[in-house]
Design an enzyme around this catalytic site. Sequence first.
Site, mmCIF file in Angstrom:
data_model
loop_
_atom_site.group_PDB
_atom_site.id
_atom_site.type_symbol
_atom_site.label_atom_id
_atom_site.label_comp_id
_atom_site.label_asym_id
_atom_site.label_seq_id
_atom_site.Cartn_x
_atom_site.Cartn_y
_atom_site.Cartn_z
ATOM 1 N N HIS A 133 51.268 44.835 7.756
ATOM 2 C CA HIS A 133 50.975 45.127 8.735
ATOM 3 C C HIS A 133 49.294 44.805 9.723
ATOM 4 O O HIS A 133 48.469 44.394 8.213
ATOM 5 C CB HIS A 133 50.635 46.388 8.128
ATOM 6 C CG HIS A 133 51.339 47.182 7.826
ATOM 7 N ND1 HIS A 133 51.983 48.426 8.366
ATOM 8 C CD2 HIS A 133 53.226 46.961 6.634
ATOM 9 C CE1 HIS A 133 53.161 48.913 8.252
ATOM 10 N NE2 HIS A 133 53.611 48.174 6.792
ATOM 11 N N GLU B 172 47.438 45.369 11.403
ATOM 12 C CA GLU B 172 46.462 46.384 11.594
ATOM 13 C C GLU B 172 45.256 46.663 10.704
ATOM 14 O O GLU B 172 44.322 46.473 11.242
ATOM 15 C CB GLU B 172 47.430 47.387 11.971
ATOM 16 C CG GLU B 172 47.751 48.830 11.203
ATOM 17 C CD GLU B 172 49.655 47.757 10.914
ATOM 18 O OE1 GLU B 172 49.812 46.698 11.602
ATOM 19 O OE2 GLU B 172 50.668 48.899 10.414
ATOM 20 N N CYS C 261 57.079 45.759 10.607
ATOM 21 C CA CYS C 261 57.632 46.162 9.045
ATOM 22 C C CYS C 261 58.780 47.660 9.643
ATOM 23 O O CYS C 261 59.311 45.994 9.997
ATOM 24 C CB CYS C 261 56.690 47.516 8.030
ATOM 25 S SG CYS C 261 56.743 47.087 6.825
HETATM 26 N N1 GLN Z 1 61.114 51.472 5.521
HETATM 27 C C1 GLN Z 1 61.021 50.196 5.397
HETATM 28 C C2 GLN Z 1 60.690 49.747 3.764
HETATM 29 O O1 GLN Z 1 60.362 50.102 2.991
HETATM 30 C C3 GLN Z 1 59.860 49.851 6.233
HETATM 31 C C4 GLN Z 1 58.506 49.932 5.930
HETATM 32 C C5 GLN Z 1 57.332 49.967 6.762
HETATM 33 O O2 GLN Z 1 56.976 50.404 7.527
HETATM 34 N N2 GLN Z 1 56.131 50.800 6.058
HETATM 35 O O3 GLN Z 1 60.289 48.285 3.252
#
Ligand code: GLN
Length: 534
Positions: A503, A505, A379
Amino acid sequence: MKYIIVTGGVMSGLGKGITIASIGRNLKNKGYRVTAIKIDPYINIDAGTMSPYQHGEVFVLRDGGEVDLDLGNYERFLDTELTRDHNITTGKVYQEVIAKERRGDYLGKTVQIIPHITNEIKSKIRKVTARSGADICLIEIGGTVGDIESMPFLEAVRQMHREEPSENIVFIHVTLVMEDLQGEQKTKPSQHSVKELRSLGLSPEVIVARSNTPLQESTKEKIALFCDVPQELVIGAYDADDIYDVPLMIEEQGLTTRLMEHLKLESRVEDSSWSEMVARMKSTTDEVKLAIVGKYTNLEDSYLSILEAVKHGGIDNGCKVEVNMLEAETLEENHAEVEKLKEFDGILIPGGFGVRGTEGKMLAIKFARENDIPLLGICLGMQLAVIEFARNVVNLKNANSTEFDEDTPYPVIDILPEQTGAADMGGTMRLGDYEAILREGSLATKLYGSNYIVERHRHRYEVNPEFVDRLESFGMVFSGKNKNRMEIAEIPGKRFFFASQFHPEFRSRPGRPSPPFKGFVRAMCKYRKERESL
Ligand code: GLN
């Protein structure tokens, strides 16, 4: 439907969630479909607005529900997928009741905690369990018996106990047995918490006593006597080396059989895959060292699912992964610290929000890229990998995400137009399951063994499509896409350079590791061996 209702005594943070997940797993091993509900007595509607400092990571479900991390444990132990309705909070219950009151559904009656709030709680529980198609539902009542917040929930389950046939419902109380200065196991706090429970009209059939060391027979005897439960239903759950040992520890004491007797259930099968997985975990021969460069590093719970997924990858590769948490900001302050990354077999950049630590994470990514150390970005980790590449390879000076610099000349990470406009907190994020189409011949297709995947998301920003061609002409490949959304970035020719907007995970399971984690650990092991043979 069979209900197993679990309350907690003495104090929070006893690992009640793991205990419950373990009980559920053991029942699943007998051939039953098991689901779980977590009740959080706080007023927040969901965990999406809570700081990871307070409650650990926010777990994301396939329907986009942002929930307590215990639901992650349930999904992993029960190998199931839950929905946002499996997390009931005071906020959700009151929101519903107040909406009904405004609609006039209560026909002019005075709306009260009993029966209106308690009815709403019961109806939510029954609706979720019916929809889940499960045979058994575990219900964890968060907090500690005696808390003001949990009173309506305890009253609701007390009523359920009256309403359901006795073979359909069983109460388990998880408590703490402390040791005094002489090392003697003390049961008084447990006695008090059971007394408290009784004063609310609830009597536990099973007591699970958490302790640092195995529960002595004399302690069990005392608890049985004072808390009025048969001694064989006092179960000891001492601190295990690994949480995956807990189902085996509980099984050894015969709890599963006892619960099945009470619930009038027969054993259907004998699934030993869990104990086989634990045996595999214990028999690992290799060891690799991983650095996670993050910003909530003093609180391991903030990265719980990542740590679990790494473990799953390790089990599958017959390799123990030693995880080191590095604070991103210390890399910024002292560049010599960055050099220390050399000693690791892999670097993982997790998700996150806000600018703090981002430059440090990018230093780590640059180091991994230049020294060809296996890298997994998740992410925000992918977004930073793209920014780092834009700055240092494509030479776009001051490239950035508009999350961190609104005036950047090269907004390689930005909010896509369709993402804007939602009104309330949490509403603007892209949450939960989305599909991605993978590019033929990429590392991604190799890892997943397919060119179509579904993974969970939680982000607001993403790769700006306007920069994609430029980035690709310099060697970064966006090998996973959802229309004009970049889901995966990789750099071919490296040992392992893989970063995802999603994600992975959250879908990883013991015995069924997430493909990127499995591949990442495999790459770490290979890299380790290469270095050792030098
Ligand atoms: N801050 C970033 C976004 O909002 C990544 C978010 C995250 O890593 N969950 O896109």
